[in-house]
Design an enzyme around this catalytic site. Structure first.
Site, PDB file in Angstrom:
ATOM      1  N   LYS A 203      28.303 -12.598  41.707  1.00 19.42           N
ATOM      2  CA  LYS A 203      28.188 -14.109  42.092  1.00 19.42           C
ATOM      3  C   LYS A 203      29.012 -14.862  41.141  1.00 19.42           C
ATOM      4  CE  LYS A 203      24.625 -17.805  41.141  1.00 19.42           C
ATOM      5  NZ  LYS A 203      23.293 -18.163  40.710  1.00 19.42           N
ATOM      6  N   ARG A 213      21.975 -27.570  44.249  1.00 18.39           N
ATOM      7  CA  ARG A 213      21.578 -27.899  43.199  1.00 18.39           C
ATOM      8  C   ARG A 213      20.744 -29.267  43.316  1.00 18.39           C
ATOM      9  NH1 ARG A 213      27.054 -25.852  39.837  1.00 18.39           N
ATOM     10  NH2 ARG A 213      26.646 -23.802  39.760  1.00 18.39           N
ATOM     11  N   LYS A 258      27.569 -13.628  46.263  1.00 19.16           N
ATOM     12  CA  LYS A 258      27.500 -15.201  46.703  1.00 19.16           C
ATOM     13  C   LYS A 258      28.642 -15.925  45.984  1.00 19.16           C
ATOM     14  CE  LYS A 258      24.011 -18.612  45.553  1.00 19.16           C
ATOM     15  NZ  LYS A 258      22.939 -18.939  44.739  1.00 19.16           N
ATOM     16  N   TYR A 323      20.422 -20.655  55.427  1.00 16.92           N
ATOM     17  CA  TYR A 323      19.478 -21.845  55.949  1.00 16.92           C
ATOM     18  C   TYR A 323      19.341 -21.810  57.561  1.00 16.92           C
ATOM     19  CZ  TYR A 323      20.278 -22.365  51.147  1.00 16.92           C
ATOM     20  OH  TYR A 323      20.376 -22.436  49.706  1.00 16.92           O
TER      21      TYR A 323
END
Length: 334
Positions: A203, A213, A258, A323
């Site tokens: 990550k 965020r 990620k 998403y």
């Protein structure tokens, strides 16, 4: 790879197999299906839905929306969902105590999913303290420093309460050293040896996380701070391989890279090096760029969405957190 086995043009015409749709499908090296998708959800403790302005088309789901969303995931043959909470700011504290509350938003969301669809849809839970901390960091802060070992103790407690709620896969995203082994031991000792660990092993301290965020409400808490003392620098490649090796050695069942598309080289290296279940996260900034460009008419949303997801498969990913999961699955299954 031996590239000398074919004869020269005109004996070899590479376009021959591209002339028809049936032929292109027949020789396809990589395929994308709904079974390759993990659907990340943002959830909040209230009714209805809340749009996420920096992620056009994405909404936070109220607790009353969970059952319907779980049914949709099952109907679309999406194997798993990943839950990320936007908790009440009044519950955020320096010690992130709400993370280990067995009745917190994530635990209630997991219970609602399982009550609706049982084992038909897997549930992945993020293990990190940033949604619950008043400072927005993934770990505990002492004298201005993110402390590792104390944080790992809390992460173990967080993993256990999520497992008790019915979570199938614990996904530590905190990047503290040694947390995979500690969480594995804690789960096993608490009777949850069947619960998987999907480690955010590689990550990066990326600028692509901004909309996420916003969605979980941690950007204001983090302020001008950053996470560079525990997330990897974008310049690092060999370091990612060491991180993955450590996490696998500590008991990770699968690993994640990620962000996704800016780090496809890392996905490829991880898969080729370890040959373990490897996932990539098409993060909020990646989604937002595609969605915004499509919204302005600059890109074909569906075409670019599917092309980007296929790129993860081509790089070696076994699955993608995205998403776009629901709309991609609708296209792929139609």
């Amino acid at each position: 790879m031996n590239m000398t086995s074919r004869g020269p043009f005109p004996a070899t015409r590479m376009r021959r197999v591209r002339q028809s749709d049936w032929s292109r499908r027949l020789v396809a090296e990589h395929r994308l299906g709904s079974g390759d998708l993990i659907w990340p959800w943002f959830v909040f403790d209230g009714p209805g839905v809340q749009p996420v302005p920096s992620m056009p088309g994405v909404e936070r789901l109220g607790i009353d929306q969970i059952a319907g969303a779980a049914r949709r995931a099952r109907e679309l043959s999406i194997p798993a969902v990943a839950v990320f909470p936007a908790i009440d700011p009044k519950l955020k504290t320096d010690d992130a105590a709400e993370a280990i509350n067995p009745d917190n938003l994530v635990c209630r969301t997991v219970a609602a999913i399982k009550a609706e669809v049982g084992e038909a849809v897997g549930v992945i839970c993020d293990v990190a303290l940033d949604p619950y901390s008043s400072h927005g960091q993934d770990g505990l802060v002492r004298d201005g420093r993110i402390v590792n070992d104390e944080t790992v103790d809390v992460l173990c407690q967080q993993a256990i309460v999520q497992a008790r709620a019915g979570c199938d896969v614990i996904a530590p995203s905190d990047m503290m050293d040694g947390r995979i082994g500690a969480i594995r031991q804690a789960l096993d000792q608490s009777g949850f040896s069947q619960v998987q660990i999907m480690s955010y092993a590689a990550k990066y301290a990326s600028a692509f996380y901004g909309p996420f965020r916003d969605a979980v409400g941690s950007s204001g808490n983090l302020g001008s701070g950053d996470k560079k003392t525990y997330q990897q620098a974008p310049s690092q490649s060999d370091e990612a391989i060491h991180e993955v090796a450590l996490d696998l050695g500590e008991g990770a069942d699968s690993v994640m890279v990620k962000p996704g598309m800016p780090y496809l080289d890392i996905v490829r290296r991880v898969k080729e090096t370890f040959a373990v279940p490897t996932f990539a996260y098409q993060v909020s900034g990646e989604y937002a760029m595609i969605a915004a460009a499509a919204q302005n008419g600059w890109l074909d949303r569906n075409a670019v969405m599917l092309e980007s997801l296929l790129a993860f498969k081509r790089a070696g990913a076994d699955g993608v957190l995205t998403y776009f999961a629901a709309e991609a699955a609708e296209l792929l299954e139609s």
